[in-house]
Structure formats: C-alpha cells, structure tokens
Design a protein around this motif. Structure first.
Motif, PDB file in Angstrom:
ATOM      1  N   PRO A 668     -34.398  10.908 -71.102  1.00  0.00           N
ATOM      2  CA  PRO A 668     -33.219  11.068 -71.979  1.00  0.00           C
ATOM      3  C   PRO A 668     -33.478  12.099 -73.076  1.00  0.00           C
ATOM      4  CG  PRO A 668     -33.745   8.756 -71.642  1.00  0.00           C
ATOM      5  CD  PRO A 668     -34.898   9.533 -71.109  1.00  0.00           C
ATOM      6  N   SER A 669     -32.400  12.610 -73.640  1.00  0.00           N
ATOM      7  CA  SER A 669     -32.519  13.555 -74.751  1.00  0.00           C
ATOM      8  C   SER A 669     -33.090  12.840 -75.974  1.00  0.00           C
ATOM      9  CB  SER A 669     -31.149  14.148 -75.087  1.00  0.00           C
ATOM     10  OG  SER A 669     -30.291  13.108 -75.571  1.00  0.00           O
ATOM     11  N   ASP A 670     -33.550  13.645 -76.922  1.00  0.00           N
ATOM     12  CA  ASP A 670     -34.098  13.054 -78.145  1.00  0.00           C
ATOM     13  C   ASP A 670     -33.042  12.201 -78.852  1.00  0.00           C
ATOM     14  OD1 ASP A 670     -36.476  14.265 -77.647  1.00  0.00           O
ATOM     15  OD2 ASP A 670     -36.146  15.969 -78.993  1.00  0.00           O
ATOM     16  N   TYR A 671     -31.782  12.676 -78.805  1.00  0.00           N
ATOM     17  CA  TYR A 671     -30.698  11.924 -79.449  1.00  0.00           C
ATOM     18  C   TYR A 671     -30.568  10.534 -78.830  1.00  0.00           C
ATOM     19  CZ  TYR A 671     -25.967  10.318 -80.412  1.00  0.00           C
ATOM     20  OH  TYR A 671     -24.888   9.537 -80.753  1.00  0.00           O
ATOM     21  N   LYS A 672     -30.542  10.476 -77.480  1.00  0.00           N
ATOM     22  CA  LYS A 672     -30.384   9.182 -76.814  1.00  0.00           C
ATOM     23  C   LYS A 672     -31.600   8.290 -77.052  1.00  0.00           C
ATOM     24  CE  LYS A 672     -27.057  10.462 -73.255  1.00  0.00           C
ATOM     25  NZ  LYS A 672     -26.764  10.493 -71.795  1.00  0.00           N
ATOM     26  N   LEU A 673     -32.777   8.891 -77.091  1.00  0.00           N
ATOM     27  CA  LEU A 673     -33.973   8.092 -77.371  1.00  0.00           C
ATOM     28  C   LEU A 673     -33.878   7.448 -78.750  1.00  0.00           C
ATOM     29  CD1 LEU A 673     -36.803  10.430 -75.990  1.00  0.00           C
ATOM     30  CD2 LEU A 673     -36.088   8.228 -75.042  1.00  0.00           C
ATOM     31  N   SER A 681     -42.598   8.301 -74.597  1.00  0.00           N
ATOM     32  CA  SER A 681     -43.788   7.901 -73.823  1.00  0.00           C
ATOM     33  C   SER A 681     -43.472   6.781 -72.837  1.00  0.00           C
ATOM     34  CB  SER A 681     -44.907   7.469 -74.763  1.00  0.00           C
ATOM     35  OG  SER A 681     -44.480   6.390 -75.589  1.00  0.00           O
ATOM     36  N   ASP A 682     -42.374   6.044 -73.092  1.00  0.00           N
ATOM     37  CA  ASP A 682     -41.986   4.987 -72.159  1.00  0.00           C
ATOM     38  C   ASP A 682     -41.600   5.554 -70.801  1.00  0.00           C
ATOM     39  OD1 ASP A 682     -42.377   3.192 -74.215  1.00  0.00           O
ATOM     40  OD2 ASP A 682     -40.247   3.114 -74.792  1.00  0.00           O
ATOM     41  N   TYR A 683     -41.256   6.832 -70.771  1.00  0.00           N
ATOM     42  CA  TYR A 683     -40.807   7.468 -69.528  1.00  0.00           C
ATOM     43  C   TYR A 683     -41.924   8.290 -68.867  1.00  0.00           C
ATOM     44  CZ  TYR A 683     -36.085   6.113 -70.808  1.00  0.00           C
ATOM     45  OH  TYR A 683     -34.962   5.385 -71.120  1.00  0.00           O
ATOM     46  N   TYR A 684     -43.072   8.351 -69.504  1.00  0.00           N
ATOM     47  CA  TYR A 684     -44.195   9.123 -68.954  1.00  0.00           C
ATOM     48  C   TYR A 684     -44.986   8.288 -67.939  1.00  0.00           C
ATOM     49  CZ  TYR A 684     -43.757  12.527 -72.812  1.00  0.00           C
ATOM     50  OH  TYR A 684     -43.317  13.470 -73.697  1.00  0.00           O
ATOM     51  N   ASN A 685     -45.577   8.982 -66.970  1.00  0.00           N
ATOM     52  CA  ASN A 685     -46.615   8.356 -66.151  1.00  0.00           C
ATOM     53  C   ASN A 685     -47.839   8.196 -67.048  1.00  0.00           C
ATOM     54  OD1 ASN A 685     -49.215   8.629 -64.517  1.00  0.00           O
ATOM     55  ND2 ASN A 685     -47.750   8.308 -62.864  1.00  0.00           N
ATOM     56  N   PRO A 686     -48.306   6.984 -67.286  1.00  0.00           N
ATOM     57  CA  PRO A 686     -49.367   6.776 -68.287  1.00  0.00           C
ATOM     58  C   PRO A 686     -50.668   7.515 -67.957  1.00  0.00           C
ATOM     59  CG  PRO A 686     -48.998   4.785 -66.980  1.00  0.00           C
ATOM     60  CD  PRO A 686     -47.882   5.720 -66.650  1.00  0.00           C
ATOM     61  N   ILE A 687     -50.982   7.638 -66.679  1.00  0.00           N
ATOM     62  CA  ILE A 687     -52.242   8.309 -66.311  1.00  0.00           C
ATOM     63  C   ILE A 687     -52.146   9.799 -66.611  1.00  0.00           C
ATOM     64  CG2 ILE A 687     -53.792   8.849 -64.397  1.00  0.00           C
ATOM     65  CD1 ILE A 687     -52.969   6.213 -63.107  1.00  0.00           C
TER      66      ILE A 687
END
Length: 704
Positions: A668-673, A681-687
């Motif tokens: 999502p965009s920064d605005y929606k976040l 970071s919730d949308y990142y692959n943690p590895i």
C-alpha cells in the motif's frame, strides 16, 4: 673300487631357490604382503612395515616387524624346509587363527625382492629362558650359484636394521625381517602410497579384527612416520549394492543419491541408489557346468550357502558359505566419481573396480572378474569383497597355484564360485542397464521440453522486434546463441537447444554484501549452488593469476554449456575492475545481453555497453547509504523472481521441482499505511528484508 649308491638325494641350488622366489609373485607388493602374512600365522596382532629409500642408489631397505610368537630352534628347521606344511604337523600352529600358509614357500617372498635378507627372532621368556637368534641369507651367484643355500647364524649387531630394532627390543617376542638392496627403479611416491592401500586390502578386517598394520615410507635421512593402513572402499560412489546377511552393515555406508554420467555423456545427473537382493540359484546353472552332482544350495534369504560333495558317490560333504558384498559404481570417471566420494582413487598401481576374493582372511585373487565371462559394459563398474573358504579346505586338495595368486580353474569348487558370483553380478549389471534405459528416455523428454522452451523464447523475441532497433537476424541470433550450443547461422551448423539454465552474478568484490543478497536469497528459495555462478561464494586462492584462470574456466563452462541469464551489479569498482570487465565481456560475447538483470549502485556507474533502455534504480544515495525501503525491496524482489523464473525454465525442462518465488504482495501507499496504522515491514518477506538490512551495515561510501 667305488661303492655304488642305491639312492640319490635331491638338493636345491641357490640359483633354483632364487628362480622359485622370482616366479612366486607378479609384483613386489604381493611379496611384501606375504611377509606380513607369515607374521599373522605366528599370532601377531601388530605388524610394522618400513621402506627406507636411498635416492643416491635408487634402492631401498624393507623392514617387517611382527609381535608374534617368534621362532624356536625347531621352527627354524621347519623354516628352511621348502614345502613344509604347518597345517599337517600337529603342534606347529602358533595362533588360534586358522593358518593362511599351506605350501611352505611363502618364506621365499624375501628372495623375490633381493638376493639377501636378515632374520632376528625371539620367543617369549619361559622359566627364565628365551630363545633369541639372528640369521643371514645371501645368494652369491658369482661363486655359489650351484651350491645349496645356507641360512647362517650371525651377531644381531651386524643386521643393517634402520628403524625397527628399538621397537623389536621392547617386545617380548616377535620376528624382524630386514631386506636391503631392493631395486626401486620406476617406483615413485604413488607406488608407495599404493603399497599402503594394498597392505590394507590384503587382509580381511572381518576375519582379523584385532590386526593392526603400520606402514611408513621415508628417505634415508628421514625419521619414519608410521600410520595404520586402512582400506575404505568409495562407498559414496556405489549406485547399486547387494550384501549377504553377514555384511548388511555395509548398506548403511552408501549415500541416498549419487551422480552418474547422463545419457548425453555431456554432463551428469542425479539418481537414487538402491539395495538389490542376493539371487537364488536354480540347479540348471550347475548342470550346464556339469557339476550339479557336486553342489547343493540352500534357500535361506540373503545367504549364498550349501554343501559341496567331492565324491558324488560318497556321503562326505563340506559346507560352503559365500560371504561379502557386491556393488556397482555410479561412474568410473575419476573426476565425477570423486564428486560422489573424494576417496575414490584409480591409477596405474591401484584400481578400486575389482572383485577381491579372500580365503581364510587373506587376499587370494585380486580380481575375480576375468574368470566370470562378463562381457557387458557395466561389468567394468563392479567392485566386491567376497570370502569363500571352501577353496582352501584342509581335507581337500590344494588347488591354489604355486604363486597362490590363482586357482585350478577346472576344479568344481572354483567353478561353483564363478557360477555363484556371475549370477549375482549379473543382477547388478541388468539393473544398471535398466537405469541407463530410463535415463535415455528421460533425456528424450528433456530434449523435447528444451526445444519447446527454445521455440517459445524465439517467438517472444520476434514479437519484440517492433520495440527494438535491431535487425531481425540480430535478435534471432542472440536467442540462438543464448539457448543453443552452437551458432545456427553458421554454414552446416548442427545445434541443440540447451537443457541447463544458469544464473551468472557479475559483480565487483567490493559489492559482495549486495551480491550476497541475490545469491543467498536464491539458495533460500531452493536454487542449488551449482545453478549459480558466483565468484564470491568461495575463495579458492589468493593468487590473482590462479583466480583469473579459474574465473576464465568457470565462465566458459557456465556460458557455453548452459542458457545463462546474467545479473549485473554495476558500481564504481565494477567499472574499474579487470575481472568485472572480463565477466561483462563474456556476457556480451554470448550475444544474450538483451536478457539480463541490472542493479546499479548509482546512475553514474551504469556502463554504456549495457542496454540504455533497461530500467533500474540507484540503490545507494548521495551520502553513501544503502537502506531498506520500498524501492530497494521491490527492486530485489522483482529481480530475484525473474532469476527464479529463468531457473525454473530449466527445472521444467528436466521435470524437476520448481524453485519458490518471493510473494509479491502489492505494498500500500504511505498514505494508506498511515490510515491503516500499518508498517511497511508487515508486507516485506522477512528473510529478504533482513538480508538487505544487513548489507546496509557495510561501508558503501566509496560509491559516491
């Protein structure tokens, strides 16, 4: 008037004794092993073998020391009696083990090696007394060639022992044989390493578990370094294995999968190993050899046993039990075999592909295969260790040849052995042929899949012509050279679609932290190290010349043998490095540079020879900082996924499991976040996020 003799006594001259010794063995190492066997028959549990080489004279001195019972005066009288059978004389046995010797001529092994030798022997002290004596045998062909040879007692201090006299003096009992002036012409370091292997395989550990043999080879002024000889077959290179019940422990030593040469013979492929059962033996196998009335077989699982009838009209029988294992190697090509098992060794002095036959724990035949009449290709891949004591039964005639390196091949016992082993080996050979056939069928499917992938890729490239400034033949040739093994536009060209798909990470060593993200994430997703050419994953040598030659070889193999997609990580260091220019030039030379990935540290360091239209992102900012953010995360995610898809083309061709890709959730965009109160970071692959963060901790200031 002379008295006429009514009887004449045969004698043996020095010349005859030497001739007998020379013809006993086919090679020096067999003679050395025979000297060791004499110590084993004396009850020895520890034997030292030392070879001291004198380069100035190209000769050597052999010392063999055992901790056996030693020889009494009566034993020495038997020793000089050529042909004395210790088994036939009650009270002569020195060990609880069944004696190996029988013909009484093994003592002549020393004369195979030299014209003289020394004996120092002593028995254990008994009632305060000990028999300790030293002897010298020398054949002088100038003056005594036609005289009877003599073993003469000497003073122990005159024996030219070099290294083992001190150890002998520490022992309560034993025998030390010293043989000087051994001709060593043509025998180098490899030959002496082979001697250690031969000593190890000459005596079966299953039968002699308490026996230890130590060997040392040194120059005349060097101290010995004794090391226990050990023999471990290259179990990791076994494709097929079959064992009798007595040797099932060997099954735990083989690997689950091994490499074999592919049906195309251009590369290797991985196959699963298997355990095959021992065969059952129908009576007609023996009837065809006209020995059915001599043999009966049991039907017990995983045993090869039965009874032998020397005289079919008699009730006297002798049980037999063939014990051991047979295996078929995955490959006999040394480089590939060593990829399976680094201990695989094959040279002019030693070959692992033998079926070794043991009798009473001693090597009786170095290789049984020539007697089996196996003509198939894979007969050369066989290895085995078998024990068959029926060949040397005390109450039956001795069928070993004088040299004890072969047998009377017409004897029913030897014929029985050959039938048993031939049928057993045939099972392995037939199974290997079926594996080869399956591999050929698999190759046909792979070739068809590769051709389909090639046609699809070519079609896609032609569709892009409207977007490209290149001429049609240039685009077609790029695809051909990237995906076929030859240039199809050359006259009379014969090409084939490539089946191997690889990744080439081209980078500067200063950018290793960034390149590691690509390599480590691909491995994490399921790619294999051999699918990725990445020069920073291993530092083999610090020598720049060696590095360059290694790089040249690896690049050539990667690009010419596989459909390779290049991932360029360009930077200030990349543009100024000879190695990087070499890598980049190699990629350009394949004419496949239209299909590559590009990551640049800064826009200023994007080489002109790369496609100016390819979009990329500068990952290092003006302060020299590399951070995890939306742009860097998406750049690495999309780049890695395109590399995964390239490798998966090859996986689909070879019908292998596909590599996972990174889930590309739309961030999502920064605005929606902010409105959702979520973190990016919730949308990142943690590895992947962790790898980028870790790489950002390195110093990248040189890039700006």
């Amino acid at each position: 008037m002379s008295t006429r003799k009514d009887s004449l006594k045969f004698t043996m001259t020095s010349r005859a004794l030497k001739l007998l010794g020379q013809n006993l063995y086919a090679r020096p190492w067999s003679a050395v092993s025979e000297l060791v066997a004499n110590g084993i028959d004396a009850g020895a549990t520890t034997i030292y073998v030392s070879m001291t080489e004198d380069p100035a004279t190209n000769t050597g001195t052999l010392e063999v020391l055992d901790n056996g019972s030693g020889m009494t005066e009566e034993d020495l009288e038997h020793y000089v009696s050529i042909g004395f059978d210790k088994r036939a004389v009650t009270g002569t046995l020195k060990s609880s083990r069944a004696p190996m010797g029988r013909k009484g001529i093994g003592k002549l092994a020393a004369l195979y090696l030299s014209n003289e030798y020394y004996i120092h022997t002593k028995t254990a002290p008994k009632a305060g007394k000990q028999f300790d004596s030293s002897w010298h045998m020398q054949l002088d062909f100038m003056t005594d060639a036609d005289k009877e040879p003599t073993l003469r007692e000497i003073n122990a201090t005159t024996i030219p022992t070099i290294h083992l006299n001190e150890q002998f003096n520490k022992q309560d009992s034993g025998t030390l044989i010293t043989i000087p002036e051994i001709e060593l012409k043509g025998l180098g370091t490899q030959a002496f390493k082979s001697l250690a292997s031969r000593l190890a395989i000459h005596f079966l550990k299953d039968v002699l578990p308490d026996l230890k043999i130590y060997f040392s080879h040194q120059k005349i002024n060097e101290d010995p370094r004794f090391k226990e000889v050990e023999w471990h077959p290259a179990y990791g290179n076994f494709l097929l294995l079959s064992t009798t019940k007595s040797h099932t422990y060997v099954q735990d030593k083989i690997k689950r999968k091994v490499l074999i040469q592919s049906a195309s013979r251009k590369d290797s492929t991985t196959v699963e190993t298997s355990i095959t059962p021992t065969p059952s033996f129908p009576l007609n196998d023996f009837e065809n050899a006209d020995i059915a009335n001599h043999i009966s077989t049991s039907h017990n699982s995983n045993t090869i046993s039965g009874a032998y009838f020397p005289d079919p009209l008699s009730t006297q029988t002798y049980p037999y039990d063939l014990k051991g294992w047979l295996a078929l190697h995955a490959t006999i090509k040394t480089t590939l075999a060593q990829d399976n098992d680094s201990t695989f060794t094959k040279n002019q002095f030693f070959s692992p592909t033998q079926i070794r036959l043991y009798v009473r724990g001693k090597l009786a035949l170095e290789d049984l295969r020539p007697y089996l009449n196996l003509t198939e290709q894979y007969a050369n891949y066989l290895e085995g260790e078998l024990q068959f004591d029926l060949l040397d039964e005390d109450d039956l005639p001795d069928i070993a040849t004088t040299s004890r390196e072969s047998f009377d091949t017409e004897d029913p016992r030897f014929t029985t052995l050959c039938i048993l082993v031939r049928d057993w080996a045939q099972i392995l050979i037939n199974e290997r042929s079926r594996i080869a056939q399956r591999e050929k069928e698999r190759l046909v499917k792979i070739t068809a899949n590769a051709n389909n992938a090639y046609a699809k890729r070519l079609s896609q490239s032609i569709q892009k012509l409207s977007e490209s400034k290149k001429r049609p033949e240039e685009v077609i040739q790029e695809v051909h050279l990237g995906l076929t093994d030859n240039d199809p536009l050359e006259p009379d060209a014969h090409t084939a679609a490539k089946e191997e798909y690889r990744i080439f990470i081209s980078h500067s060593s200063s950018n290793k932290p960034i390149a590691d993200i690509i390599y480590d994430m691909l491995i994490e997703l399921g790619a294999l190290p051999e699918e990725i050419f990445y020069s920073s994953k291993d530092t083999v040598s610090t020598d720049k010349t060696k590095q360059f030659k290694m790089l040249e070889k690896q690049i050539r193999e990667t690009i010419t043998d596989a459909a390779t997609k290049i991932c360029y990580i360009t930077s200030k260091g990349f543009c100024s490095s000879v190695y990087c220019c070499f890598e980049g030039g190699a990629g350009w030379a394949t004419r496949a540079v239209s299909d590559y990935e590009l990551i640049t540290t800064t826009y200023a360091h994007k080489p002109d020879w790369l496609d100016a239209g390819l979009q990329t992102t500068s990952i290092i900012d003006q302060t020299g900082t590399f951070t995890l953010n939306r742009e860097t995360y998406m750049l690495f995610t999309q780049t890695i996924n395109r590399l995964v898809e390239h490798l998966n083309v090859g996986r689909r061709i070879k019908q292998e499991p596909l590599i996972n890709s990174i889930l590309e959730d739309k961030i999502p965009s920064d605005y929606k976040l902010r409105t959702r109160k979520e973190k990016i970071s919730d949308y990142y692959n943690p590895i992947l996020a962790d790898m980028i963060t870790h790489a950002g901790k390195s110093d990248h200031s040189a890039e700006v």
